[in-house]
Design a protein around this motif. Structure first.
Motif, PDB file in Angstrom:
ATOM      1  N   PRO A   1       0.714  -1.131  -0.075  1.00 32.06           N
ATOM      2  CA  PRO A   1      -0.049  -0.072   0.011  1.00 32.06           C
ATOM      3  C   PRO A   1       0.836   1.203  -0.092  1.00 32.06           C
ATOM      4  CG  PRO A   1      -0.841  -1.441   1.689  1.00 32.06           C
ATOM      5  CD  PRO A   1       0.553  -2.083   1.176  1.00 32.06           C
ATOM      6  N   ARG A   2       2.071   1.130   0.592  1.00 29.64           N
ATOM      7  CA  ARG A   2       2.864   2.440   0.776  1.00 29.64           C
ATOM      8  C   ARG A   2       3.695   2.598  -0.716  1.00 29.64           C
ATOM      9  NH1 ARG A   2       2.068   0.311   5.471  1.00 29.64           N
ATOM     10  NH2 ARG A   2       2.112   1.353   7.401  1.00 29.64           N
TER      11      ARG A   2
ATOM     12  N   ALA B   1      -5.609  -9.735 -12.979  1.00 34.43           N
ATOM     13  CA  ALA B   1      -4.553 -10.306 -12.197  1.00 34.43           C
ATOM     14  C   ALA B   1      -3.985  -9.432 -11.125  1.00 34.43           C
ATOM     15  CB  ALA B   1      -3.304 -10.820 -13.361  1.00 34.43           C
ATOM     16  N   LEU B   2      -3.628  -8.134 -11.632  1.00 34.21           N
ATOM     17  CA  LEU B   2      -3.248  -7.293 -10.495  1.00 34.21           C
ATOM     18  C   LEU B   2      -4.134  -7.335  -9.282  1.00 34.21           C
ATOM     19  CD1 LEU B   2      -1.727  -4.418 -12.408  1.00 34.21           C
ATOM     20  CD2 LEU B   2      -0.457  -6.133 -11.391  1.00 34.21           C
ATOM     21  N   ALA B   3      -5.454  -7.174  -9.787  1.00 33.79           N
ATOM     22  CA  ALA B   3      -6.392  -7.021  -8.506  1.00 33.79           C
ATOM     23  C   ALA B   3      -6.353  -8.442  -7.489  1.00 33.79           C
ATOM     24  CB  ALA B   3      -7.829  -7.176  -9.026  1.00 33.79           C
ATOM     25  N   ALA B   4      -6.210  -9.689  -8.451  1.00 31.30           N
ATOM     26  CA  ALA B   4      -6.109 -10.747  -7.398  1.00 31.30           C
ATOM     27  C   ALA B   4      -4.982 -10.823  -6.534  1.00 31.30           C
ATOM     28  CB  ALA B   4      -6.316 -12.039  -8.374  1.00 31.30           C
ATOM     29  N   LEU B   5      -3.678 -10.642  -6.969  1.00 29.63           N
ATOM     30  CA  LEU B   5      -2.369 -10.437  -6.469  1.00 29.63           C
ATOM     31  C   LEU B   5      -2.396  -9.509  -5.354  1.00 29.63           C
ATOM     32  CD1 LEU B   5       0.058 -10.853  -9.446  1.00 29.63           C
ATOM     33  CD2 LEU B   5      -0.314 -12.537  -7.575  1.00 29.63           C
TER      34      LEU B   5
ATOM     35  N   SER C   1      -4.000  -7.218   1.104  1.00 29.13           N
ATOM     36  CA  SER C   1      -4.732  -6.082   1.507  1.00 29.13           C
ATOM     37  C   SER C   1      -5.512  -6.289   2.734  1.00 29.13           C
ATOM     38  CB  SER C   1      -5.495  -5.764   0.161  1.00 29.13           C
ATOM     39  OG  SER C   1      -4.827  -5.097  -0.916  1.00 29.13           O
ATOM     40  N   GLU C   2      -5.488  -5.251   3.462  1.00 29.51           N
ATOM     41  CA  GLU C   2      -6.262  -5.164   4.746  1.00 29.51           C
ATOM     42  C   GLU C   2      -7.848  -5.617   4.411  1.00 29.51           C
ATOM     43  OE1 GLU C   2      -7.625  -1.796   7.525  1.00 29.51           O
ATOM     44  OE2 GLU C   2      -5.234  -1.759   7.145  1.00 29.51           O
ATOM     45  N   ASP C   3      -8.259  -4.958   3.417  1.00 30.45           N
ATOM     46  CA  ASP C   3      -9.842  -5.232   3.041  1.00 30.45           C
ATOM     47  C   ASP C   3      -9.768  -4.881   1.833  1.00 30.45           C
ATOM     48  OD1 ASP C   3      -9.591  -2.456   2.926  1.00 30.45           O
ATOM     49  OD2 ASP C   3     -10.594  -2.160   4.871  1.00 30.45           O
ATOM     50  N   GLU C   4     -11.319  -5.182   1.179  1.00 28.97           N
ATOM     51  CA  GLU C   4     -11.391  -4.849  -0.216  1.00 28.97           C
ATOM     52  C   GLU C   4     -11.145  -3.430  -0.451  1.00 28.97           C
ATOM     53  OE1 GLU C   4     -15.468  -5.938  -0.877  1.00 28.97           O
ATOM     54  OE2 GLU C   4     -15.278  -7.948  -0.064  1.00 28.97           O
ATOM     55  N   ALA C   5     -11.480  -2.376   0.247  1.00 34.15           N
ATOM     56  CA  ALA C   5     -11.352  -0.892  -0.059  1.00 34.15           C
ATOM     57  C   ALA C   5      -9.869  -0.707  -0.224  1.00 34.15           C
ATOM     58  CB  ALA C   5     -11.895  -0.163   1.063  1.00 34.15           C
TER      59      ALA C   5
ATOM     60  N   GLU D   1      -8.186   0.768  -3.703  1.00 33.75           N
ATOM     61  CA  GLU D   1      -7.666   1.977  -3.670  1.00 33.75           C
ATOM     62  C   GLU D   1      -6.201   1.721  -4.380  1.00 33.75           C
ATOM     63  OE1 GLU D   1      -5.616   5.388  -0.773  1.00 33.75           O
ATOM     64  OE2 GLU D   1      -7.782   4.494  -0.324  1.00 33.75           O
ATOM     65  N   SER D   2      -5.232   0.758  -4.327  1.00 36.23           N
ATOM     66  CA  SER D   2      -4.174   0.519  -4.895  1.00 36.23           C
ATOM     67  C   SER D   2      -4.298   0.194  -6.327  1.00 36.23           C
ATOM     68  CB  SER D   2      -3.860  -0.730  -4.332  1.00 36.23           C
ATOM     69  OG  SER D   2      -3.372  -0.421  -2.820  1.00 36.23           O
ATOM     70  N   LEU D   3      -5.421  -0.313  -6.669  1.00 36.19           N
ATOM     71  CA  LEU D   3      -5.636  -0.645  -8.223  1.00 36.19           C
ATOM     72  C   LEU D   3      -6.003   0.567  -8.870  1.00 36.19           C
ATOM     73  CD1 LEU D   3      -5.663  -3.352  -9.629  1.00 36.19           C
ATOM     74  CD2 LEU D   3      -8.181  -3.468  -9.603  1.00 36.19           C
TER      75      LEU D   3
END
Length: 624
Positions: free
Chosen positions: A115-116, A195-199, A204-208, A212-214
């Motif tokens: 995330p950072r 694929a990026l979303a899955a990885l 990730s801490e949660d879906e949100a 946000e990263s995606l």
């Protein structure tokens, strides 16, 4: 709280629902290889409070990992040694650490870092974040009723790997992708995005947070460092760019592909799927480690390294009659049998690739060529076959198979267009003036020569022969670093500009000493240089829009000798291709006699018998 998610054949999502229905992984199914995709039955989304399931003390990944089936995740082979001040390191140092696998065996380290690292990606000012996701997800999935939410149409035909996600994680992945479709309606095609979303969801801490990263990667506006292609036009341009890079950096592998496949571009159009979902999970996350820091250029590197490794693992005889695309996919799935992930990355970063800006410029040129073929930004699939059909090709010098090989050597943006015979000594006679008349107004061109001894050689010439007139009475050289010479018979081989093969021979000109390209002089109306001429491809050319790409621009190099950039020259006495210490090809005014020698520009051996007599000569252009 349960919400039924069905996939009706609605006008807005019928195609996506039909081509990409969803299902949970079967019980006990191994989903750790990254090759699985979602199936075909309706799914029930179970929405739970993220705060209720968040436990930083007991989670296997320090708070992350609630979406992961940890039985499928490879066990760490060694403890990770992550510096405490890792986030304060310079970007260059961070790249080095990621490449070396500093946090390769620490899932908790990735969960803290990802995330950072993504927060450092520059993006558009208005980019949906975690709060926006929670609001949209609540509206879409927050009511205890059955609603229809088909997956977005940009996923049509795109694999959606689940890797090591649990059933709960697969559900979360679907929700995230649906929200991406709702908040980024301009995305029309994006094979990399699921694929990026899955990885990212694994860490990730949660879906949100995953969303946000995606979203930041989607909305990135970093100069010359894109992350995710978002249209078929952009994706296909990246496939052509990969083909160009493979042509330059993996000549042996490229020759192997060209010999085994009827359509080289079709093979390279699957380059991204070699990585995602092709690579096993342990390899895929290592690629993601460096991708988040370096962008799409990393993906080109890894795919080139895979292509090189594939060529070392197979023989041309073993590929005869086989499906080369299936062979490549099978090789990637079993990559661990051939090379470790550390060695793969080492080889990938050992490739002296072009700069981000140079790759970006090449991609823009390929994009423009696709638009010339009718591909639009909003188009989801090509309305016609992009590759050139050589079945109806007819030449007095080369066979269709031989011409297919020559076509595989030329830049991808030109190989989209079918060959057009401009000049032939058998039809137009042995006249240099007639040669110039027939060829002027076309760029680039391919010159083919057959000698009386049966040898066949030639050259790819990037510039219009009318450029010779700018030298006045003198015979000056022109052309660009995309020119090359080649042999077809008895052996097929290509010889490029020496600075492409040996970039260490030239030093880059400091940015302060570079000048912007001067505008080309305007051509009089009706002249052969008129941009409206139907004989010109609408792609950047050196004369009209400055240089195509800095890595081919002579002004960007401190050349040790001017003789290393003598590409093509023409006068009333004959034509010359390649110079410096000799001439790669030279023909007299009768087009009947020629000579070939080693030259400094292409560092080539003689292309045939040194003094030869021409039996046939042809010049081919590109039919727009």
């Amino acid at each position: 709280l349960q919400v039924g998610l069905s996939l009706p054949r609605s006008p807005g999502g019928a195609a996506a629902a039909a081509a990409f229905p969803m299902a949970e992984p079967a019980a006990g199914e191994d989903t750790g290889t990254g090759r699985e995709v979602l199936g075909s039955s309706p799914v029930t989304i179970v929405v739970t409070s993220e705060a209720d399931t968040w436990d930083i003390d007991t989670s296997p990944c320090l708070g992350r990992g609630q979406f992961v089936d940890w039985d499928k995740v490879p066990e760490p082979r060694q403890p990770a040694q992550i510096p405490r001040d890792v986030l304060s390191r310079s970007p260059k140092e961070l790249k080095r650490l990621a490449r070396e696998g500093c946090w390769a065996w620490s899932h908790a380290g990735r969960a803290r870092l990802y995330p950072r690292l993504v927060q450092r990606v520059p993006c558009r000012l208005v980019t949906p974040d975690a709060l926006v996701y929670r609001d949209v997800a609540a509206r879409l999935f927050g009511k205890p009723s059955v609603s229809s939410h088909p997956l977005p149409e940009f996923l049509e035909g795109c694999p959606v790997p689940t890797y090591c996600l649990s059933p709960h994680g697969v559900t979360a992945l679907k929700k995230i992708l649906i929200c991406v479709g709702a908040l980024f309606p301009d995305i029309t095609h994006s094979p990399l995005l699921p694929a990026l979303a899955a990885l990212l969801l694994h860490y990730s801490e949660d879906e949100a947070q995953c969303f946000e990263s995606l979203a930041r990667l989607i909305a990135s506006n970093a100069p010359h460092a894109g992350y995710i292609d978002q249209s078929f036009l952009a994706h296909q341009a990246s496939c052509m760019t990969f083909g160009d890079l493979a042509n330059k950096h993996c000549p042996a592998a490229h020759k192997l592909i060209a010999g085994a496949a009827d359509n080289v571009l079709e093979v390279y159009s699957e380059w991204l799927s070699w990585l995602f979902p092709g690579l096993p999970f342990g390899y895929a996350v290592r690629v993601l480690d460096v991708f988040l820091l370096e962008g799409q250029k990393v993906l080109y590197r890894i795919a080139l390294a895979l292509l090189k490794q594939f060529s070392l693992s197979v023989s041309p005889a073993g590929l005869e009659g086989s499906d080369i695309k299936a062979e490549l996919q099978a090789f990637v799935r079993n990559i661990a049998e051939h090379v470790s992930v550390d060695k793969l990355l080492e080889r990938a970063f050992g490739i002296r690739l072009f700069s981000r800006k140079e790759i970006w410029l090449l991609q823009m040129a390929n994009r423009k060529a696709l638009m010339e073929r009718g591909i639009t930004v909003v188009q989801r699939r090509p309305s016609f076959h992009l590759a050139v059909d050589m079945q109806n090709f007819s030449s007095s010098i080369v066979t269709a198979q031989e011409m297919r090989l020559v076509w595989s050597w030329i830049p991808e943006r030109f190989s989209l267009f079918p060959p057009l015979l401009l000049f032939s000594t058998s039809e137009d006679g042995c006249s240099l003036q007639r040669f110039y008349t027939c060829c002027e107004g076309y760029e680039p061109t391919v010159l083919l020569i057959k000698t009386t001894e049966g040898e066949v050689c030639g050259a790819f010439l990037s510039s219009d022969w009318s450029e010779r007139k700018k030298s006045g009475a003198t015979s000056g050289f022109f052309g660009t670093g995309e020119c090359f010479v080649f042999t077809v018979r008895p052996e097929a081989e290509r010889f490029e500009w020496v600075f492409i093969k040996k970039p260490e021979l030239a030093k880059a000109v400091p940015r302060s000493r570079q000048r912007s390209p001067s505008p080309a002089p305007e051509s009089p109306p009706g002249s052969s240089r008129d941009s409206a001429s139907p004989n010109h491809l609408a792609v950047p050319s050196p004369q009209r829009r400055g240089r195509l790409s800095p890595f081919l621009a002579i002004r960007h190099f401190l050349l040790p000798s001017k003789t290393a950039s003598m590409f093509m020259s023409g006068s009333r006495d004959g034509i010359v291709i390649g110079g410096g210490g000799g001439q790669a090809l030279s023909l007299d005014a009768s087009l009947l006699w020629g000579r070939t020698e080693r030259c400094e520009t292409f560092d080539n051996p003689p292309l045939c018998q040194e003094n030869f007599q021409v039996q046939l000569l042809e010049v081919w252009g590109f039919q727009s």
